[in-house]
Design an enzyme around this catalytic site. Structure first.
Site, PDB file in Angstrom:
ATOM      1  N   SER A 136       0.926   0.344   1.505  1.00 49.16           N
ATOM      2  CA  SER A 136       1.821  -0.392   0.616  1.00 49.16           C
ATOM      3  C   SER A 136       2.120  -1.726   1.263  1.00 49.16           C
ATOM      4  CB  SER A 136       3.119   0.396   0.405  1.00 49.16           C
ATOM      5  OG  SER A 136       4.122  -0.407  -0.201  1.00 49.16           O
ATOM      6  N   TYR A 148      10.050   5.754   3.397  1.00 48.90           N
ATOM      7  CA  TYR A 148       8.881   5.114   2.778  1.00 48.90           C
ATOM      8  C   TYR A 148       8.385   3.955   3.646  1.00 48.90           C
ATOM      9  CZ  TYR A 148       5.894   3.131  -0.867  1.00 48.90           C
ATOM     10  OH  TYR A 148       4.819   2.653  -1.588  1.00 48.90           O
TER      11      TYR A 148
END
Length: 255
Positions: A136, A148
């Site tokens: 990401s 995350y």
């Protein structure tokens, strides 16, 4: 890495970026595409659309990854490209329990390790193969949610290690680091966070899939659908303190 005639596995292939990659790889002429996902019904529908094969998988379980590779090999032949794409995001920070941190770690990082552990020896034996790990933009920059951001940084680091260790031995490695993409995961965030993450530049999953095909063809390590991510990454490296102050302001707006 040209997709025509290749055997490809995509985890998290039932929706979002994974499903878009599955459809694009099939359109590029892949000989066999395996749609691997926990949601077997959705995976089966995507596989049906492209005459591929659906396999149920929990990417956090090493034996599940091994089984997917074995099924793909039995059906189509050796896996040329494995896209370790599945991921999860849980809102929160240090207050989250260990169970959430461990689950996020297992899906966002260890799934890549399981895939490499299964495939690298086979690829080395035949002298070719390609690993595409989805991280990401949060893995290069950061994000609002701690598990995350941390696990995506780890995913980028592991992909770098793979490229350093095996890149000269016939194994290609790319790391996909998209920003804001119109997917179920992105839409689950609040409207304020969606706006802050996208900055008005939200891509479709199909846009990302096109960038992936181009990146694989050029064998680029970092595949960045959002060009501005590279600019931000360079700014971070040039002045980390200034970048941190900017991120503090961004987090304040999100809160």
């Amino acid at each position: 890495m040209e997709l025509n005639g290749k055997v490809v596995v995509v985890t998290g292939g039932a929706s979002g970026i994974g499903a878009a990659m599955v459809r694009r790889f099939a359109a590029e002429g892949a000989r066999g595409v395996v749609v691997a996902d926990r949601d077997i019904e959705a995976a089966s529908q995507v596989a049906k659309d492209i005459s591929g094969l659906a396999v149920q998988v929990d990417v956090s379980v090493a034996t599940d990854i091994e089984r997917v590779v074995d099924v793909a090999t039995a059906q189509y032949g050796p896996v040329d490209l494995f896209c370790s794409n599945a991921g999860i995001a849980v809102p929160g920070g240090i207050e989250l329990p260990d169970e959430v941190w461990n689950q996020t770690w297992d899906v966002n990082l260890m799934a890549h390790v399981h895939a490499a552990r299964t495939l690298v020896p086979r690829m080395l034996e035949r002298g070719s193969g390609y690993l595409l790990n989805t991280a990401s933009a949060a893995g290069l920059l950061s994000q609002f949610d701690a598990p995350y951001a941390v696990t995506k940084h780890a995913a980028v680091s592991f992909a770098e290690w793979l490229a350093i260790t095996y890149g000269a031995r016939g194994i290609g490695v790319s790391c996909l680091c998209p920003g804001a993409v119109d997917t179920p995961m992105f839409r689950s965030a609040s409207e304020v966070r969606q706006e802050l993450m996208s900055g008005g530049h939200e891509l479709t999953a199909d846009d990302v899939a096109q960038t992936v095909v181009d990146g694989l063809r050029d064998e680029r390590f970092l595949i960045l659908p959002h060009e501005e991510v590279l600019t931000y990454y360079q700014s971070k490296a040039e002045d980390i303190d200034r970048w941190l102050r900017g991120m503090q302001k961004l987090h304040a707006k999100a809160d």
